[in-house]
Write a protein that holds these residues in place. Structure first.
Motif, PDB file in Angstrom:
ATOM      1  N   ASN A 170      22.697  31.602 -53.432  1.00 14.25           N
ATOM      2  CA  ASN A 170      23.283  30.379 -53.967  1.00 14.25           C
ATOM      3  C   ASN A 170      22.405  29.856 -55.100  1.00 14.25           C
ATOM      4  O   ASN A 170      21.348  29.275 -54.873  1.00 14.25           O
ATOM      5  CB  ASN A 170      23.419  29.326 -52.864  1.00 14.25           C
ATOM      6  CG  ASN A 170      23.954  27.994 -53.400  1.00 14.25           C
ATOM      7  OD1 ASN A 170      24.508  27.916 -54.500  1.00 14.25           O
ATOM      8  ND2 ASN A 170      23.778  26.938 -52.614  1.00 14.25           N
ATOM      9  N   HIS A 171      22.858  30.053 -56.345  1.00 17.07           N
ATOM     10  CA  HIS A 171      22.113  29.588 -57.516  1.00 17.07           C
ATOM     11  C   HIS A 171      22.829  28.432 -58.218  1.00 17.07           C
ATOM     12  O   HIS A 171      22.538  28.139 -59.373  1.00 17.07           O
ATOM     13  CB  HIS A 171      21.926  30.739 -58.510  1.00 17.07           C
ATOM     14  CG  HIS A 171      21.237  31.939 -57.918  1.00 17.07           C
ATOM     15  ND1 HIS A 171      19.934  31.909 -57.479  1.00 17.07           N
ATOM     16  CD2 HIS A 171      21.692  33.202 -57.683  1.00 17.07           C
ATOM     17  CE1 HIS A 171      19.602  33.104 -57.009  1.00 17.07           C
ATOM     18  NE2 HIS A 171      20.655  33.900 -57.104  1.00 17.07           N
ATOM     19  N   LEU A 172      23.740  27.784 -57.507  1.00 19.41           N
ATOM     20  CA  LEU A 172      24.548  26.725 -58.111  1.00 19.41           C
ATOM     21  C   LEU A 172      23.693  25.493 -58.414  1.00 19.41           C
ATOM     22  O   LEU A 172      22.947  25.010 -57.559  1.00 19.41           O
ATOM     23  CB  LEU A 172      25.681  26.344 -57.163  1.00 19.41           C
ATOM     24  CG  LEU A 172      26.883  25.614 -57.762  1.00 19.41           C
ATOM     25  CD1 LEU A 172      27.584  26.500 -58.777  1.00 19.41           C
ATOM     26  CD2 LEU A 172      27.848  25.212 -56.654  1.00 19.41           C
ATOM     27  N   ILE A 204      31.779  21.628 -61.248  1.00 23.89           N
ATOM     28  CA  ILE A 204      30.642  22.486 -61.549  1.00 23.89           C
ATOM     29  C   ILE A 204      31.114  23.936 -61.652  1.00 23.89           C
ATOM     30  O   ILE A 204      31.768  24.451 -60.739  1.00 23.89           O
ATOM     31  CB  ILE A 204      29.564  22.359 -60.456  1.00 23.89           C
ATOM     32  CG1 ILE A 204      29.052  20.914 -60.410  1.00 23.89           C
ATOM     33  CG2 ILE A 204      28.428  23.339 -60.690  1.00 23.89           C
ATOM     34  CD1 ILE A 204      28.026  20.668 -59.322  1.00 23.89           C
ATOM     35  N   PRO A 205      30.832  24.610 -62.755  1.00 26.16           N
ATOM     36  CA  PRO A 205      31.234  26.016 -62.891  1.00 26.16           C
ATOM     37  C   PRO A 205      30.424  26.918 -61.970  1.00 26.16           C
ATOM     38  O   PRO A 205      29.250  26.659 -61.703  1.00 26.16           O
ATOM     39  CB  PRO A 205      30.945  26.328 -64.362  1.00 26.16           C
ATOM     40  CG  PRO A 205      29.879  25.349 -64.755  1.00 26.16           C
ATOM     41  CD  PRO A 205      30.127  24.103 -63.953  1.00 26.16           C
ATOM     42  N   GLY A 214      35.017  29.984 -61.933  1.00 31.60           N
ATOM     43  CA  GLY A 214      35.809  28.948 -61.285  1.00 31.60           C
ATOM     44  C   GLY A 214      35.102  27.614 -61.392  1.00 31.60           C
ATOM     45  O   GLY A 214      34.017  27.504 -61.975  1.00 31.60           O
ATOM     46  N   MET A 215      35.725  26.596 -60.809  1.00 36.22           N
ATOM     47  CA  MET A 215      35.154  25.251 -60.838  1.00 36.22           C
ATOM     48  C   MET A 215      35.196  24.674 -59.429  1.00 36.22           C
ATOM     49  O   MET A 215      36.211  24.793 -58.728  1.00 36.22           O
ATOM     50  CB  MET A 215      35.949  24.349 -61.785  1.00 36.22           C
ATOM     51  CG  MET A 215      36.024  24.857 -63.227  1.00 36.22           C
ATOM     52  SD  MET A 215      34.454  24.720 -64.104  1.00 36.22           S
ATOM     53  CE  MET A 215      34.399  22.950 -64.422  1.00 36.22           C
ATOM     54  N   ALA A 241      28.857  20.443 -53.363  1.00 32.50           N
ATOM     55  CA  ALA A 241      30.119  21.001 -53.858  1.00 32.50           C
ATOM     56  C   ALA A 241      31.034  21.275 -52.670  1.00 32.50           C
ATOM     57  O   ALA A 241      30.574  21.519 -51.553  1.00 32.50           O
ATOM     58  CB  ALA A 241      29.866  22.281 -54.643  1.00 32.50           C
ATOM     59  N   ILE A 242      32.332  21.225 -52.913  1.00 33.07           N
ATOM     60  CA  ILE A 242      33.313  21.401 -51.843  1.00 33.07           C
ATOM     61  C   ILE A 242      34.077  22.694 -52.068  1.00 33.07           C
ATOM     62  O   ILE A 242      34.702  22.891 -53.113  1.00 33.07           O
ATOM     63  CB  ILE A 242      34.293  20.219 -51.785  1.00 33.07           C
ATOM     64  CG1 ILE A 242      33.533  18.887 -51.667  1.00 33.07           C
ATOM     65  CG2 ILE A 242      35.259  20.380 -50.619  1.00 33.07           C
ATOM     66  CD1 ILE A 242      34.425  17.671 -51.741  1.00 33.07           C
ATOM     67  N   SER A 243      34.018  23.571 -51.076  1.00 35.25           N
ATOM     68  CA  SER A 243      34.726  24.842 -51.147  1.00 35.25           C
ATOM     69  C   SER A 243      36.082  24.729 -50.469  1.00 35.25           C
ATOM     70  O   SER A 243      36.204  24.119 -49.405  1.00 35.25           O
ATOM     71  CB  SER A 243      33.899  25.939 -50.469  1.00 35.25           C
ATOM     72  OG  SER A 243      34.638  27.134 -50.360  1.00 35.25           O
TER      73      SER A 243
END
Length: 266
Positions: A170-172, A204-205, A214-215, A241-243
């Motif tokens: 996870n590099h977000l 967030i891309p 995606g976003m 972020a929400i998946s």
């Protein structure tokens, strides 16, 4: 032909254990060893009952019995999963059992070795060691245990507790502040945000396997508490972020943590 039930049970237990352990190496989540042991023993009991009852003589009774028994073994070994993950587990279970049994039978035929029970157990154990060593997806139990952390996410005066998975993949990051971003499952985050003020979302891309780009909608929670080394550590104003999809196929964790979220605690 004389069959000794104790050896029959032992061989079936050993074979079930090896097949389930091989399958567990391909899982991307923690698998408890006692679940594997219990499932293997349950499978051996069912096989013994299958033999004693004579169901193997009638395919129209034996086939449903075998299918339902296998489904129960996989469920006991790997716990609750999504339907798709469950089907994959069943396919891998049957495929592993078929390949392993076929390989051992051929080996016995080629070598002309007597003592089928001993060969099966020895060969199955050897296969288990080889797969554990050679399959790149295999993980050690201790490494899996350290990846999971109890978490508590706070927003709007409400708190949601669950488990977080520290994922080095996870590099977000939030593009303006470059702060790390955790990824939460839709259902978990929805419970936190329900009946409260709607947060300001920022898209967030991201890039992932199978998706070029995606976003993801993300918001700043009030705090994220992570229990590490027996101590609760807090990060203020974390980005979440929400998946839309499950972050965990079996519901074992609700949040995918960014590695920096733990490093920052040091």
């Amino acid at each position: 032909m004389k069959i000794y039930l104790d050896m029959f049970f032992l061989v079936n237990w050993g074979m079930n254990f090896v097949v389930l352990m091989i399958e567990s190496f391909f899982q991307s989540r923690r698998i408890r060893l006692w679940h594997i042991l219990s499932a293997a023993a349950a499978g051996a009991v069912l096989s013994t009952v299958f033999l004693i009852s004579g169901l193997h003589r009638y395919w129209f009774l034996g086939l449903p019995f075998y299918a339902l028994g296998s489904a129960g073994i996989v469920r006991l070994a790997f716990g609750r999963t999504t339907p798709g993950a469950y089907v994959r587990n069943m396919v891998v279970f049957y495929l592993s059992a078929f390949l392993l049994a076929g390989l051992l039978v051929q080996l016995q035929s080629v070598l002309g070795i007597q003592g089928e029970s001993v060969l099966l157990l020895a060969g199955a154990g050897t296969a288990l060691v080889l797969v554990y060593r050679l399959v790149p997806f295999g993980r050690r139990w201790q490494e899996r245990e350290r990846q999971y952390f109890p978490i508590c996410l706070s927003y709007g005066g409400r708190r949601m507790q669950g488990n977080g998975l520290m994922d080095t993949g996870n590099h977000l990051t939030e593009p303006f502040s470059h702060r790390p971003v955790a990824i939460g499952g839709k259902e978990f985050v929805r419970k936190l945000l329900d009946a409260g003020d709607t947060p300001v979302f920022r898209y967030i891309p991201y890039h992932s396997v199978g998706t070029e780009s995606g976003m993801l909608p993300a918001f700043q929670a009030e705090a994220l508490d992570v229990k590490e080394g027996g101590k609760w550590r807090r990060q203020e104003k974390p980005w979440i972020a929400i998946s839309d999809s499950y972050v965990s196929a079996d519901g074992e964790y609700e949040l995918i943590l960014h590695p920096d979220m733990l490093i920052k605690y040091e």
